[in-house]
Design an enzyme around this catalytic site. Structure first.
Site, PDB file in Angstrom:
ATOM      1  N   HIS A  75     121.998  45.179 -28.999  1.00 43.02           N
ATOM      2  CA  HIS A  75     121.616  44.854 -27.627  1.00 43.02           C
ATOM      3  C   HIS A  75     122.834  44.869 -26.716  1.00 43.02           C
ATOM      4  O   HIS A  75     123.990  44.918 -27.149  1.00 43.02           O
ATOM      5  CB  HIS A  75     120.914  43.500 -27.565  1.00 43.02           C
ATOM      6  CG  HIS A  75     121.778  42.331 -27.944  1.00 43.02           C
ATOM      7  ND1 HIS A  75     122.592  41.674 -27.046  1.00 43.02           N
ATOM      8  CD2 HIS A  75     121.944  41.693 -29.130  1.00 43.02           C
ATOM      9  CE1 HIS A  75     123.221  40.696 -27.643  1.00 43.02           C
ATOM     10  NE2 HIS A  75     122.843  40.670 -28.914  1.00 43.02           N
ATOM     11  N   CYS A  96     123.697  39.223 -34.410  1.00 47.36           N
ATOM     12  CA  CYS A  96     123.268  40.479 -33.804  1.00 47.36           C
ATOM     13  C   CYS A  96     124.476  41.325 -33.398  1.00 47.36           C
ATOM     14  O   CYS A  96     125.608  40.839 -33.357  1.00 47.36           O
ATOM     15  CB  CYS A  96     122.384  40.215 -32.598  1.00 47.36           C
ATOM     16  SG  CYS A  96     120.700  39.745 -33.035  1.00 47.36           S
TER      17      CYS A  96
END
Length: 448
Positions: free
Chosen positions: A328, A347
């Site tokens: 992301h 992440c």
């Protein structure tokens, strides 16, 4: 003297003996009281000569000749070139079976040694317990089972060629093998590291495919490969060492999400007190895009709306997995200037994420760049589906080619080398043909 058949037909002794000798002696012999462990006979009670009962025994036909076994033995002797140890495959047992001659023992030894080699070349030599935070389902055992490989050997007569066909197709594997060949035996540590990273390639699908995303966590980079050629690469921020370390995954990108919302994990809402802070400071919460909901049972949920402060930035790859790990954007873009970028909660934050999102939407989803730009400006949550398959591989190689193609050592930021090195130094464990993922359950919610 006569015998009565089951059909009521009376036969003389000679005729009965003749027929029994051809087809029915076992049934008649069972009526005798003779010891079944002794040779059975039908004897005429009037003194005629015994008629021996001859039961044909199956003749074992060898399935694997000494030539096949010798070829396999030669392959084992040279297996150190693939970063494996000849002693793991017990060549002395195969040698003894060859010396004893063709037959069941040689067949069994051939199949055993071939199976062990094929398993390690296809699936990796490292046992599951030494693959820390490794959650990749490798399909190679299903697509190339041992039975199929043995049939291929029979058809082609090529033992070595069949086994070599299991080697990883990625160029890094061949580059590591060449490096191993050039590294002197005295450089033990370097050779062991090369061997460990060669084995890591075997843990993955043999051929990664034509189009895919690949991020090597210790390198802090992600590359987008199209038609087996890298077209772009970007810096990354990965998980902090410890419980937030980024796991190794092989997942499928299903879409690109522009202007994502972020449902904050309870480990942050409750564990870090964000829920209470949002409820107590509505003005600050609105400035950050947070909206909190408190249920009758006291449960607090927090969602962050799309916008410049959103923790996911303006882009998130939709790649569903039970670990809640994805690539992301981020509003904290200054972190990409750091040399050490193991800073996230698991992440993978991606530099120039909007560019990557637009390229994926164009190449995999047929969405023009202008359309992607319009979507971003709208600040509205929009999911663009991927029309063509796009795997994403999150790996952990401490020796691999960098984005410029140069073989490089990367710092072992999560200390994952030692379990692999120890496992390769130990005796080879026996295992089922197919390595299965342990039923690992993520007990801590992954965050950003």
């Amino acid at each position: 003297m006569t015998y009565m058949t089951k059909t009521g037909l009376k036969l003389g002794m000679s005729a009965a003996a003749a027929i029994c000798g051809l087809c029915a002696l076992p049934a008649l012999a069972q009526d005798e009281s003779a010891n079944p462990a002794q040779a059975e006979t039908v004897q005429d009670r009037a003194g005629e000569a015994d008629v021996p009962l001859i039961i044909p025994q199956p003749v074992y036909e060898p399935k694997w000749s000494a030539d096949y076994a010798t070829d396999l033995l030669a392959f084992i002797a040279a297996i150190d070139s693939e970063g494996l140890k000849p002693s793991d495959y017990r060549p002395e047992q195969l040698t003894a079976a060859i010396a004893a001659g063709e037959g069941a023992a040689l067949d069994a030894e051939f199949v055993r040694a071939f199976t062990w080699l094929a398993e390690d070349l296809r699936d990796g030599r490292t046992p599951m317990k030494a693959r820390v935070e490794w959650y990749v389902n490798d399909p190679d055992a299903d697509t190339t089972p041992i039975s199929m490989l043995l049939a291929k050997v029979k058809e082609s007569g090529d033992v070595a060629g069949t086994l070599r066909s299991l080697e990883p197709a990625h160029p890094d594997y061949a580059a590591l093998r060449d490096m191993l060949a050039k590294t002197p035996k005295a450089e033990i540590s370097k050779r062991r590291l090369i061997m460990a990273n060669m084995d890591r390639w075997r843990w993955l699908k043999r051929d990664l495919g034509k189009d895919y995303l690949h991020t090597n966590v210790p390198e802090y980079k992600v590359r987008y490969v199209v038609n087996k050629q890298q077209i772009v690469n970007y810096r990354t921020v990965v998980g902090k060492p410890g419980r937030n370390a980024t796991p190794q995954l092989a997942e499928m990108v299903q879409g690109v999400i522009f202007n994502p919302t972020w449902t904050v994990p309870q480990s942050i809402v409750k564990g870090e007190g964000l829920g209470a802070r949002v409820l107590a400071n509505p003005t600050w919460a609105r400035s950050q895009g947070y909206e909190a909901t408190k249920g009758a049972n006291g449960y607090v949920s927090v969602v962050q709306k799309p916008g410049p402060t959103n923790a996911l930035g303006y882009m998130k790859l939709d790649m569903p997995n039970r670990h809640a790990i994805f690539l992301h954007d981020t509003p904290s873009r200054h972190l990409f200037r750091n040399a050490d970028r193991a800073l996230s909660h698991g992440c993978i934050r991606t530099e120039n994420a909007m560019e990557l999102a637009m390229v994926i939407a164009l190449v995999q989803g047929d969405v023009p760049l202008d359309r992607s730009k319009q979507i971003v400006k709208s600040l509205e949550y929009t999911r663009v589906p991927v029309k063509r398959e796009l795997p994403v591989y999150i790996t952990y190689f401490t020796m691999a080619s960098d984005v410029d193609g140069k073989m490089t050592n990367f710092r072992d930021i999560y200390s994952r080398d030692k379990p692999v090195l120890d496992a390769l130094a130990a005796a080879r464990p026996q295992r089922p043909e197919k390595i299965k993922l342990e039923d690992n359950v993520v007990t801590e919610e992954r965050k950003l």
